[in-house]
Design an enzyme around this catalytic site. Structure first.
Site: not given
Length: 731
Positions: A402, A432, A462, A495, A591, A619
């Site tokens: 992303r 996504r 990822h 984050y 988290r 994160h």
């Protein structure tokens, strides 16, 4: 021992095997009820902790409004991804073997939980948020509450900004029911031709290009803010959209569609075409939720139910008018006393030395950066920009999962390619809700001559890795960044993430192999330093957990601390249970949702789980194993991109790197211990899966881990010279 009837039921082997499988499934089902928590309810409990941030009077008012927005956006995604997938299983009559609940039971439980959260939202808005906004002269007005001059301004706004864009639609024999796009808010209406009795259905879509709440410009007042929602503006001008028709009733509603669209990658000739087709189908996939306000119009609701082919279970009443469903752009109002104090990330002491080029600094030692406390642009982006500009750099390779809509990193890669460097970028088209943006960036990169890989069939990429190949003294030296967060400057400011810069040959040479796996499907599996999924990561984590268990049996120092977003993988959970039975102290900082039950007698007595929810989204992923070390800080540390979830360990390409520098280990240890000691943002998980906000014990000072990290970053800011700075300082 298995019951004897299995041995004597029937001599037919196939039938006997079927009974054995049924028995094994029965045992698994019963154990699943006892050992594992439901991930969907766990996720809703995480969102409940987000909602608490809006309820907490200690949070500044506009930040409370922002958390309400986050809560609702989280629910949107939850319905699109999780509820959508469950409804598909329900329609296909597919059981969920990993839980004792049927699909219907899970959906009913989710609905019950969400309605309970909505009740809390109603109380919060009516008794706290809305009165306090009004007290602070921020007015969320209805049409009736505006005076004539304000209404006049709204009429002009409607005429110029809304009327040319909206499309009034009616449903009759010549006009079929319109297609409603995902997350669209609409106004349904009953209208009649004057003098006729037939009631007609009409629909107007609320435009998305404008914020929901419109600031009403009123020069007569200063220091006051008047807002009105688009729903109210359009409703007040409905007659202009259907001139000479008789408007009977108007009802706002919002729909959510399934985003868990199945695609067959194995049969895809082109992954780009497949993802583009999936995006088109997602816009008008199955509806998973229809929301309406209180006291809905029964005729309109019935009409929608029939034409959208939805059941009562898919209709979700919101307890207030839908205009209070979201609050954009209120949280961004420039009223400092109603917001958190702004945070400006500091520049890492190592990257702030202009006299020492980036590559010279990384060559001298490994560097750990902690975002958003330390600047993303002055570290990660500077590293890549330096690589693009440096004439000695020949190759840049990186993964993008992303990135932001105006990504400077994309521009840097394009610049590097135009300078004649070999640039390889693996853009994950299946990220996504970021697919469209990633497709656009992939096409831009290709036009500039970047070699673009569109992900991998059957796996999501990822990992957060970048590799730079630089020619030095007639040879090549490799420099790398391994992170826990995306290469996204926007999220890097909100984050919490970690990144390792290194030119350690053992790590960089294995990163070369990872990129070979991504581009050429290398079958290398014997990584010595890196943990790589789906190749070796899960096995290595299970081995490390087992090692702690064996150390406990032998009386050696032992312990596990792991920080991640979510925990769901059954094999990892079982391994943690087994280690707990041997007395291994285990602390998990999770988290989001966690399917492990902590502090159950005889099962997980030594496991405690905390969740930290605060202004920054936690994160980072950190994994610590004491591994028999005499001193705790001498144990094994990893940072990486993946959680302990089956998808991360088996269906994604993830990379975790070891942190071996003693000073960096001390810094990671301080981060973990500070968060474990948090008394402001931390929640403790109970065996039943509920959470209790950790209370500060007077007269002990409150421990706010995120504030401590900010304070520590400021201290580092004061020290610019590497000779003056020591990573050994603790928080």
């Amino acid at each position: 021992m298995r019951p004897s009837w299995i041995e004597y039921v029937h001599q037919d082997f196939v039938l006997k095997d079927c009974f054995e499988r049924l028995y094994e499934y029965h045992i698994h089902w019963v154990q699943g009820m006892e050992l594992y928590l439901d991930r969907d309810i766990g996720w809703l409990r995480f969102n409940e902790r987000v909602l608490f941030q809006a309820e907490d009077e200690r949070t500044p008012l506009l930040e409370r409004v922002r958390f309400l927005n986050i809560f609702q956006n989280n629910l949107n995604e939850f319905y699109m991804k999780r509820v959508g997938g469950l409804q598909q299983k329900k329609l296909a009559n597919i059981p969920i073997l990993s839980t004792g609940l049927s699909v219907e039971d899970r959906l009913e439980n989710i609905r019950f939980q969400v309605l309970g959260l909505f009740d809390r939202v109603e109380v919060l808005l009516r008794t706290s948020i809305l009165p306090q906004l009004k007290e602070k002269r921020i007015h969320l007005s209805s049409w009736e509450e505006l005076d004539n001059e304000q209404k006049s301004w709204c009429r002009e706004f409607f005429k110029k900004r809304i009327f040319p864009v909206v499309t009034p639609m009616i449903v009759d024999q010549g006009h079929p029911f319109p297609l409603l796009s995902n997350l669209s808010t609409s106004l349904a209406a009953v209208i009649r031709v004057p003098g006729e009795s037939e009631e007609l259905f009409a629909r107007v879509k609320v435009p998305k290009y404008l914020p929901g709440w419109v600031f009403v410009e009123d020069k007569r007042v200063k220091g006051e803010y008047f807002f009105i929602h688009l729903i109210d503006i359009i409703t007040a001008h409905f007659q202009d959209l259907f001139p000479k028709m008789q408007i009977e009733r108007v009802m706002p509603f919002k729909i959510t569609r399934n985003a868990d669209v199945e695609t067959d990658e194995d049969d895809a000739e082109d992954l780009m075409d497949l993802i583009q087709a999936e995006l088109k189908s997602r816009k008008f996939s199955e509806i998973v939720r229809l929301e309406h306000g209180p006291q809905p119009d029964e005729f309109l609701l019935g009409f929608l139910k029939e034409h959208l082919d939805i059941s009562d279970d898919e209709i979700l009443p919101f307890p207030l008018e839908l205009r209070f469903r979201d609050f954009d752009p209120l949280p961004d109002l420039n009223i400092p006393e109603l917001r958190f104090a702004p945070w400006s990330p500091v520049i890492s002491p190592y990257f702030g030395q202009e006299e020492n080029p980036v590559f010279q600094v990384i060559k001298s030692r490994d560097i750990l950066v902690h975002h958003p406390y330390e600047s993303f642009s002055a570290t990660v982006e500077k590293f890549l920009q330096s690589a693009a500009e440096d004439p000695n750099v020949v190759t840049i390779k990186m993964t993008l999962y992303r990135t932001d809509k105006d990504s400077s990193i994309i521009k840097t890669l394009i610049e590097a390619a135009e300078r004649g460097k070999q640039v390889v970028c693996l853009v994950e088209l299946k990220a996504r809700f970021d697919e469209e943006r990633n497709i656009r960036w992939a096409q831009e990169l290709e036009k500039a001559g970047v070699h673009v890989i569109y992900g991998m069939v059957g796996l999501k990429i990822h990992s957060k890795i970048a590799l730079v190949v630089r020619q030095e003294s007639g040879d090549f030296r490799l420099y790398a960044h391994v992170g826990t967060g995306n290469y996204n400057a926007t999220t890097a400011s909100a984050y919490t993430d970690l990144g390792l810069f290194t030119c350690n040959h053992e790590i960089t040479s294995e990163l070369v192999e990872v990129f070979h796996f991504l581009t050429g499907r290398s079958l290398k599996s014997d990584y010595k330093k890196l943990l790589v999924s789906p190749v070796s990561m899960k096995k290595r984590f299970l081995d490390l957990i087992a090692c702690e268990r064996e150390n406990a049996k032998q009386g050696l120092p032992t312990g596990i601390i792991a920080k991640m977003n979510s925990l769901e993988d059954r094999d990892v959970i079982d391994a943690l249970y087994e280690s707990s039975k041997e007395g291994v102290p285990i602390t998990l900082i999770v988290r989001g949702f966690c399917c492990l039950r902590p502090q159950v007698s005889g099962l997980s007595e030594t496991i405690r789980i905390i969740s930290i929810v605060g202004p920054f989204l936690e994160h980072a992923r950190i994994f610590y194993f004491r591994s028999g070390a005499a001193e705790e800080v001498e144990g094994i540390f990893y940072i990486g991109s993946g959680d302990w979830m089956s998808r991360n360990l088996l269906r994604r390409v993830e990379v975790a790197a070891p942190i071996e520098d003693p000073q960096l280990k001390k810094r990671l240890w301080s981060i973990l211990k500070t968060q474990v000691s948090d008394t402001r943002l931390a929640w403790d998980m109970s065996p039943d899966g509920t959470y209790v906000l950790r209370a500060n014990s007077d007269p002990d000072p409150e421990v706010n881990s995120q504030k401590i990290f900010m304070d520590f970053a400021r201290q580092r800011l004061a020290v610019r010279s590497k000779d003056q700075f020591s990573e050994e300082e603790e928080f």
